[in-house]
Design an enzyme around this catalytic site. Structure first.
Site, PDB file in Angstrom:
ATOM      1  N   HIS A   1      -2.484   1.808  -3.618  1.00  0.00           N
ATOM      2  CA  HIS A   1      -1.121   2.149  -3.207  1.00  0.00           C
ATOM      3  C   HIS A   1      -1.047   2.453  -1.718  1.00  0.00           C
ATOM      4  O   HIS A   1      -0.022   2.254  -1.084  1.00  0.00           O
ATOM      5  CB  HIS A   1      -0.586   3.293  -4.056  1.00  0.00           C
ATOM      6  CG  HIS A   1      -0.301   2.844  -5.449  1.00  0.00           C
ATOM      7  ND1 HIS A   1      -1.207   2.990  -6.473  1.00  0.00           N
ATOM      8  CD2 HIS A   1       0.756   2.161  -5.963  1.00  0.00           C
ATOM      9  CE1 HIS A   1      -0.707   2.443  -7.564  1.00  0.00           C
ATOM     10  NE2 HIS A   1       0.483   1.937  -7.294  1.00  0.00           N
TER      11      HIS A   1
ATOM     12  N   GLU B   1       1.363  -4.618 -17.417  1.00  0.00           N
ATOM     13  CA  GLU B   1       0.289  -4.430 -16.436  1.00  0.00           C
ATOM     14  C   GLU B   1      -0.998  -3.914 -17.076  1.00  0.00           C
ATOM     15  O   GLU B   1      -1.992  -3.705 -16.405  1.00  0.00           O
ATOM     16  CB  GLU B   1       0.736  -3.502 -15.303  1.00  0.00           C
ATOM     17  CG  GLU B   1       1.357  -2.196 -15.744  1.00  0.00           C
ATOM     18  CD  GLU B   1       1.863  -1.348 -14.574  1.00  0.00           C
ATOM     19  OE1 GLU B   1       1.555  -1.663 -13.425  1.00  0.00           O
ATOM     20  OE2 GLU B   1       2.560  -0.352 -14.834  1.00  0.00           O
TER      21      GLU B   1
ATOM     22  N   ASP C   1      -2.132  -3.809 -11.323  1.00  0.00           N
ATOM     23  CA  ASP C   1      -2.839  -3.090 -12.384  1.00  0.00           C
ATOM     24  C   ASP C   1      -3.402  -4.045 -13.423  1.00  0.00           C
ATOM     25  O   ASP C   1      -4.456  -3.775 -14.002  1.00  0.00           O
ATOM     26  CB  ASP C   1      -1.911  -2.065 -13.048  1.00  0.00           C
ATOM     27  CG  ASP C   1      -1.867  -0.788 -12.242  1.00  0.00           C
ATOM     28  OD1 ASP C   1      -2.941  -0.317 -11.849  1.00  0.00           O
ATOM     29  OD2 ASP C   1      -0.759  -0.287 -11.971  1.00  0.00           O
TER      30      ASP C   1
ATOM     31  N   CYS D   1       6.146  -8.394 -10.059  1.00  0.00           N
ATOM     32  CA  CYS D   1       6.399  -7.460  -8.954  1.00  0.00           C
ATOM     33  C   CYS D   1       5.101  -6.926  -8.352  1.00  0.00           C
ATOM     34  O   CYS D   1       5.128  -6.056  -7.492  1.00  0.00           O
ATOM     35  CB  CYS D   1       7.304  -6.316  -9.389  1.00  0.00           C
ATOM     36  SG  CYS D   1       6.554  -5.232 -10.617  1.00  0.00           S
TER      37      CYS D   1
HETATM   38  C1  PEP Z   1       1.444  -3.345 -10.257  1.00  0.00           C
HETATM   39  O1  PEP Z   1       0.613  -2.670 -10.873  1.00  0.00           O
HETATM   40  O2  PEP Z   1       1.302  -4.556 -10.034  1.00  0.00           O
HETATM   41  C2  PEP Z   1       2.672  -2.722  -9.737  1.00  0.00           C
HETATM   42  C3  PEP Z   1       3.625  -3.445  -9.213  1.00  0.00           C
HETATM   43  O3  PEP Z   1       2.767  -1.367  -9.785  1.00  0.00           O
HETATM   44  P1  PEP Z   1       1.963  -0.390  -8.811  1.00  0.00           P
HETATM   45  O4  PEP Z   1       1.358  -1.234  -7.718  1.00  0.00           O
HETATM   46  O5  PEP Z   1       2.934   0.598  -8.292  1.00  0.00           O
HETATM   47  O6  PEP Z   1       0.945   0.215  -9.712  1.00  0.00           O
HETATM   48 MG    MG Z   2       1.164  -0.738 -11.589  1.00  0.00          MG
END
Ligand code: PEP
Ligand code: MG
Length: 582
Positions: free
Chosen positions: A198, A440, A464, A511
């Site tokens: 993140h 995910e 994820d 996403c």
């Molecule tokens: C992901 O896991 O791809 C996602 C979009 O969520 P995050 O990156 O916030 O875990």
């Molecule tokens: Mg995620």
């Protein structure tokens, strides 16, 4: 201090661009340490260094105890006494000496290891009071580490960060990155971290170059040294000579020129050569990001990561505060979709007001929907705030990290409770607000029908999905080389999820970072994807790829890719697909 002769360090490129500036060493927490080897003949000296640090802290604590400031709370002296006891205990001041000899490592590392094992023992204690004493152990260790690191730190960060500063850190948390949004730097470089952590995602959202997993940048770079950060190749050049500097200035200009050219596509519709319209949506972390999303040409918000509203503050945001943030985004996007994801806290994302239990595998622990369901009051507050915002725009609600169908059932019950309360209070909201789920966790992708008939849409969180499918911690640089979006297992999961969603007539988006990776655009289009959500900075480049693609020419090459399992062949087939003139 004389400048180092120029040298370069290689890491993982996480945010593109080229920055030229001066190093600013960032001290986060002294509990952050790195391991380095100490040769046998220097181990005695390392033990002596450790002993000196312990002595110094003992002296400091004793002095404090003898001179308790007037007006200090009565428990202050007792607290110092306790810290002295912890410091004098052999488990803290003796055991690390043996450990560093055994492992041939630095004193900081040995002490941190010993602290971790002490904390694990504390975790087993049933008595609350005693269990909480682990915080005192951490504080004592922090004191010793500060002294240790002061002795070896390559520079003291007495200089102030300036406009041209490049931040050099061992590691940065997502919460740190959030703070830097208000104090822009030219670039970030860190010794630790993975490409889809993140922290890296936030670095991308700041739109400045960033390189992680450099391993030795922090001990090797001095405050104020000239740095070039190449966010394309993941190279950091320290003290470059005049020729290299001018070469990189040229590349930097070309990069900006390219960006400006791409930004002209802002109002162009994202349509393939054979006329299919593609949705390009933005991922945001705060209402302030909407401006950037709109400027990029994104036509919706595919992921609003609400957990960032909970960070860098001692308290939880209440319903009114959440409602006003969500409404701001909904109103700013007018009739475009705004996908608000419920709190995804845990693993590498933490907030002071949310107590997280220490766990050996936090990414597999009480994260995201699991945490929310364990705190129904907190969850209900957020659900009410999102429902209320749904009255002001085209709001969709998105649930992270689903793996069990029960999670959906419990969430729906809470949602119904929130709706019921709002109806009674005569507060308007959209009764038909769509509810979707993140796919995910591999279990959700493999058992998709279980979720599809209960959700209005799904969104693939590839960050994820890759982490959990390949069993690779996305924030751990030591396994970052294994984090592979092109692994056949990932391609199969992404393809089958998109196809199953189509068959069930459930809208599907991606996403995760994969959606903003230009190497993946044609492949995802070939898999049937029509909605991509990514960081705003990536929208123009992905749009350009879409404008150059004819869907009708994808199916042959994509079928071949799906039948291929050899990594080298896969890579070359995807390369061919991307070079294919259409
Ligand atoms: C992901 O896991 O791809 C996602 C979009 O969520 P995050 O990156 O916030 O875990
Ligand atoms: Mg995620």
């Amino acid at each position: 201090m004389s400048a180092h002769v120029g040298f370069s360090i290689h890491g993982l490129a996480v945010a593109q661009g080229i920055a030229i500036g001066h190093a600013h060493l960032y001290f986060q927490s002294s509990l952050q340490v790195i391991r380095y080897s100490v040769p046998d003949h220097l181990l005695d000296a390392e033990v002596a260094r450790f002993d000196r640090a312990v002595d110094k802290v003992r002296h400091e604590l004793q002095e404090l105890k003898e001179n308790v400031p007037v007006g200090a709370p009565p428990e202050f002296a007792a607290f110092l006494e306790l810290h002295l006891m912890i410091l004098n205990d052999d488990t803290l001041s003796g055991a690390p000496r043996a450990l560093l000899r055994q492992q041939g490592c630095n004193a900081e590392w040995a002490l941190k290891q010993q602290m971790n094992s002490l904390i694990e023992q504390f975790m087993q204690i049933e008595d609350n009071y005693l269990r909480e004493r682990q915080e005192d152990v951490k504080q004592v260790v922090e004191r010793v580490l500060k002294v240790l690191m002061g002795q070896v730190a390559p520079a003291t960060p007495t200089h102030k960060a300036t406009e041209d500063s490049i931040l050099v850190a061992v590691d940065l948390s997502p919460a740190d990155m959030l703070l830097f949004k208000q104090h822009p730097f030219q670039a970030f470089i860190t010794d630790q971290g993975g490409a889809t952590s993140h922290t890296a995602i936030l670095a991308r959202s700041l739109g400045i170059p960033s390189v992680v997993a450099l391993h030795h940048a922090w001990p090797m770079i001095r405050e104020g040294e000239t740095l070039i950060v190449d966010g394309m190749s993941g190279v950091v050049i320290v003290n470059p000579d005049a020729i290299i500097l001018s070469e990189y200035r040229l590349r930097q200009e070309q990069w900006h020129l390219e960006k400006r050219k791409l930004s002209r596509l802002r109002t162009t519709r994202a349509t393939t050569l054979d006329g299919t319209s593609i949705d390009l949506w933005a991922n945001i972390e705060s209402p302030d990001d909407v401006e950037h999303a709109k400027k990029s040409g994104a036509t919706g918000i595919g992921l609003y990561r609400t957990e960032f509203l909970f960070m860098n503050r001692p308290d939880l945001p209440g319903e009114e505060e959440q409602f006003s943030a969500y409404r701001r985004v909904a109103q700013a996007m007018r009739d475009h979709v705004v996908t608000i994801r419920t709190l995804d806290i845990g693993a590498d994302k933490s907030a002071e007001s949310i107590a997280q239990t220490q766990s050996l595998n936090p990414a597999l622990g009480l994260r995201a929907i699991r945490y929310c369901l364990s705190e129904p009051r907190l969850f209900l507050t957020q659900l009410r705030a999102i429902l209320r915002a749904s009255h002001f725009g085209h709001v969709h609600l998105l649930l992270p990290m689903l793996s069990q169908v029960n999670e959906l059932k419990q969430t729906f019950a809470l949602l119904e409770q929130a709706r019921e309360e709002l109806r009674e209070e005569m507060i308007p909201f959209n009764e038909r607000m769509p509810v979707g789920g993140m796919i995910e966790v591999p279990a959700a992708a493999l058992a998709l029908p279980l979720f599809l008939d209960k959700l209005d849409f799904i969104s693939l969180g590839t960050n994820d999905l890759i982490q959990y499918t390949l069993a690779i911690d996305r924030a751990d640089d030591s396994v970052a080389h294994l984090y592979d979006p092109l692994h056949p297992a990932i391609l199969q999961l992404v393809f089958t999820t998109i196809q199953s969603a189509h068959r069930a007539n459930v809208p599907v988006a991606v996403c995760g970072e994969m959606a903003g990776d230009p190497i993946m655009t044609r492949l995802l289009l070939g898999f049937g994807l029509r909605t991509f959500s990514m960081h705003p900075a990536h929208v123009p480049e992905i749009k350009q790829n879409i404008l150059k693609t004819s869907l009708s020419l994808l199916s042959g090459p994509v079928k071949k890719i799906l039948r291929t399992y050899e990594p080298d062949q896969l890579e070359s087939l995807i390369g061919n697909l991307n070079r294919l003139a259409m």
